[in-house]
Design a protein around this motif. Sequence first.
Motif, PDB file in Angstrom:
ATOM      1  N   ALA A 170       3.525   1.246  -1.388  1.00 20.64           N
ATOM      2  CA  ALA A 170       2.946   2.816  -1.542  1.00 20.64           C
ATOM      3  C   ALA A 170       1.478   2.938  -2.287  1.00 20.64           C
ATOM      4  O   ALA A 170       0.706   3.590  -1.896  1.00 20.64           O
ATOM      5  N   LEU A 171       1.712   2.201  -3.064  1.00 19.79           N
ATOM      6  CA  LEU A 171       0.470   2.413  -4.178  1.00 19.79           C
ATOM      7  C   LEU A 171      -0.693   1.489  -3.495  1.00 19.79           C
ATOM      8  O   LEU A 171      -1.924   2.101  -3.512  1.00 19.79           O
ATOM      9  N   THR A 172      -0.462   0.691  -2.741  1.00 13.02           N
ATOM     10  CA  THR A 172      -1.501   0.004  -1.821  1.00 13.02           C
ATOM     11  C   THR A 172      -2.305   1.149  -0.817  1.00 13.02           C
ATOM     12  O   THR A 172      -2.974   1.146  -0.560  1.00 13.02           O
ATOM     13  N   LEU A 173      -1.053   1.727  -0.068  1.00 14.22           N
ATOM     14  CA  LEU A 173      -1.384   2.626   0.791  1.00 14.22           C
ATOM     15  C   LEU A 173      -2.462   3.800   0.278  1.00 14.22           C
ATOM     16  O   LEU A 173      -3.261   4.018   0.711  1.00 14.22           O
ATOM     17  N   PHE A 174      -1.960   4.393  -0.997  1.00 14.18           N
ATOM     18  CA  PHE A 174      -2.725   5.144  -1.686  1.00 14.18           C
ATOM     19  C   PHE A 174      -3.944   4.686  -2.069  1.00 14.18           C
ATOM     20  O   PHE A 174      -5.259   5.384  -1.719  1.00 14.18           O
ATOM     21  N   ALA A 175      -4.360   3.510  -2.440  1.00 13.86           N
ATOM     22  CA  ALA A 175      -5.374   2.870  -2.650  1.00 13.86           C
ATOM     23  C   ALA A 175      -6.441   2.638  -1.384  1.00 13.86           C
ATOM     24  O   ALA A 175      -7.588   2.928  -1.397  1.00 13.86           O
TER      25      ALA A 175
END
Length: 470
Positions: free
Chosen positions: A38-43
Amino acid sequence: MLFLPEFTLLGAGLILFIFSLGKPASGVIKNVAIGFAALTLFATLLCLKSEGKLFYAAYQVDFFSQIFKFLIALATLIVLVFSDARGDVHEETRAEYYLFLFMSVLGLMMLVSSVELLSIFVSLELSSFAVYIMVPMRNNTTASGNQVEAGIKYLLFGVMATGLMLFGMSYMYGLTGSTQLPVVAERLSLIYSQPAAVIAIVLVLAGFFYKLALFPLHFWVPDIYEGASNETTAFIAAVPKLAAVALLLRLITMVSSEGEVIVNVLMVCALLSMFYGNLSALIQKDVKRLLGFSGISHAGFVLVGLLTFKLTGYATAMYYITGYVFMNLACFLVICTVAENGKNVVVEDFTGLHKRAPLLALTLTVGLFALAGIPPFVGFTGKFLLLLGALREGHLILVVLAAINTGIAIYYYLSIVRVSFCTDSENRGTVASSGINNALALLLIMTIIVMGVMPSQFIAMTTSAIQTLM
């Protein structure tokens, strides 16, 4: 900011490596993996409009690459969410499994930004070797040892495809004196008719065809799909296809349709992929093998869009592969949920599914209808636009044969739907599905329908992405 998604994945790999030194519970490891996904998607969202070049112009960040990075991160997150925390992977190697998964995603994200032959090679190998290790990490109790055979085949076939690609890259460097893609494309365009140039291009395409499961580098698909765990197969069937199409698009937008031999080679590969995939799928009972052969045929359809050598064809191919990923993920969500203890699912396991799990039956039906090219889903819209573009460029025979393949595919897709809706449950138990999986199923259904009914907005976005390359 230019390298933020990649740095996030590197951080995820480091944390998961630390987890692998201990013995944390599978649920904890899965939650950590989902959090980093999810953090990668946000990035990727933060960096969506970033532009620039890194590593001496070998790595290019633009709207095209960032869109694909977003799609890769989104597909990875979906796979992680619907996979079982206990899953079909060895309990003691669950942390390592997610570590390799994130390293593969890192390689794929690097691949879509690579504009130099050596950086393409490094990225491709990073993404591939991580998956080679993931395939044999399945439990022996559910795979009966097939996962080891699948892993060995995947590795050997991959090494062979890599060897062919490297040989072609050496030819390209010898012919052009450069490893930068723009320079290579410009200088090759002057010698398309020379045998050495044809050999170089075909050999390099072999490596990309392997990733996309296109004929004649398709033969690894059914055994690997069957031998790998359900969640690993879901990842292989969806995420690497995005990066492979992105790389093909980046390459093909640099060349023209003047190389008649290359165009004919691509056309033959597209047709053979369609016929081989669809005809082989007709007799399959294992659903993952069936979807594997189906993927081979769909790769042929993607190639139809590239053969137009027009902006609209490229944009439609990008739109189609995006829709294909969501269709595939909808099917694998059902497979992972229906499978007992992670075992492979055969067609008969969907008997009476509409009574045992109505939402899952609906999700499976929507995914299969879309794959078959039935309106109003994204599969129909994508195929229609691809064939329309090819027809405008005069590829009449290609369009007719592709339409015939669509008719063949309808049979085996609808045979699964028939078993799900037209048979009794035969005292089979209900299928337990979590609230998160149900919400994800609804989201995938809506995405497949909306992309099919209102394609103009998605086509406009893919067109904008392709325009950054031209």
